[in-house]
Design an enzyme around this catalytic site. Structure first.
Site, short mmCIF file in Angstrom:
data_model
loop_
_atom_site.label_atom_id
_atom_site.label_comp_id
_atom_site.label_asym_id
_atom_site.label_seq_id
_atom_site.Cartn_x
_atom_site.Cartn_y
_atom_site.Cartn_z
CG LEU A 1 -18.84 3.02 3.14
CD1 LEU A 1 -18.31 4.25 3.86
CD2 LEU A 1 -20.31 2.80 3.47
CE1 TYR B 1 -3.59 -2.37 -0.12
CE2 TYR B 1 -4.05 -1.94 2.19
CZ TYR B 1 -4.37 -2.56 1.01
OH TYR B 1 -5.48 -3.38 0.95
#
Length: 330
Positions: free
Chosen positions: A207, A57
């Protein structure tokens, strides 16, 4: 630290709302470290004690370094946080390297060196590499027995592969995309498998990568360099067709007296006793709101309304670019 519903992960009791750290470093414009710290602390204090990170990441283990720096600043949180680390992937090419035990040893050793005395609780491969599931998980089990991490996790794997992996080593957690924007049959099958086998699910992008919260009003709002620029469901006419789903969810949330993100997270929590959504945010207020959604219960009527919508609404566009779809739910 606030109390929310709990579940067991790698021998620890954790909140049923987790925290995803990807966007804090794997981002065209990552937030300042001190701002990330505020959001991380707020999430943990609200009860989000199981964190999702990865060695890739950002460049040079950026996300792992961020977490290590957080623990240096707030050492009292080391024992409060259960760390789920994905690896086995090169940062530059994102090529799966999970069948290369030397690469994995190096990947894990570097991660542990950065983390210092904070143990890796769960280690998993971001994607399955070439080779059989059995071969891959025998490697992971060997590394676990060497004491390099506490438990083995899985990511983006379908039921057939999970069954094979579970025969090699207990699976501590399975990370897959679950949301009102991504709930196709293969995902539903893993949710059922998780429930029957009592293996927690880390529900990533709960989401819809910001789609369900209307972070973007049009495809043009997505910044250059953002991964979503390549995702079909965020492009062109598909984007606007998919907004019709958000319109329907907004209505239900408004009647419930919650925001749509909380509705979406509460829906995932309600799928089983083993789902752990992992929303990410660099906004402390939003991190708390998200975590508090773990304590929101939807009524039977609300769940039926949502189920009826999902059964008739067809999301336009795939959740990853074409070639990447071949690495999902293997």
């Amino acid at each position: 630290m606030s109390s929310i519903p709990q579940v067991q992960v790698a021998g620890h009791s954790v909140g049923r709302m987790g925290y995803g750290l990807m966007q804090l470093t794997w981002n065209p414009k990552p937030p300042a470290e001190e701002d990330s710290f505020k959001a991380m602390k707020a999430a943990a204090d609200a009860g989000a004690t199981c964190w999702s990170t990865a060695t890739f990441y950002g460049p040079d283990f950026a996300n792992i370094r961020l977490i290590a720096n957080f623990f240096k600043a707030y050492p009292e949180y080391k024992e409060k946080i259960v760390l789920v680390v994905k690896g086995g992937t090169e940062y530059t090419t994102l090529a799966p390297k999970g069948n290369d035990i030397d690469f994995l040893r190096s990947d894990i050793a570097k991660t542990q060196e950065i983390l210092g005395d904070k143990k890796i609780d769960v280690y998993s491969l971001a994607r399955l590499p070439e080779g059989t599931v059995e071969e891959v998980f025998e490697i992971l089990e060997k590394l676990r027995k060497e004491g390099l991490f506490t438990a083995v996790g899985a990511s983006e794997m379908g039921v057939a592969s999970l069954e094979k992996a579970q025969k090699i080593t207990p699976i501590a957690i399975i990370e897959i995309e679950v949301s009102l924007f991504s709930f196709e049959p293969a995902i539903q099958e893993v949710v059922k498998w998780s429930k029957s086998n009592k293996v927690p699910i880390f529900a990533y992008s709960p989401l819809g990568r910001g789609f369900l919260t209307r972070t973007y009003k049009s495809p043009e709002d997505i910044p250059e360099g953002d991964f979503k620029k390549m995702v079909p469901r965020f492009q062109g006419e598909a984007f606007y067709q998919n907004l019709k789903l958000v319109d329907k969810l907004d209505e239900i949330a408004s009647k419930k007296g919650v925001n749509t993100s909380q509705l979406a997270l509460a829906w995932i929590i309600g799928l089983s006793d083993y789902t752990i959504p992992i929303p990410g945010s660099s906004n402390p207020k939003r991190a708390v709101e998200n975590t508090q959604a773990a304590s929101i219960t939807l009524t039977d009527e609300e769940n039926k309304t949502i189920s009826d919508i999902l059964s008739t609404f067809e999301v336009q566009g795939t959740r990853y670019p074409g070639a990447a779809m071949g690495h999902l739910m293997k």
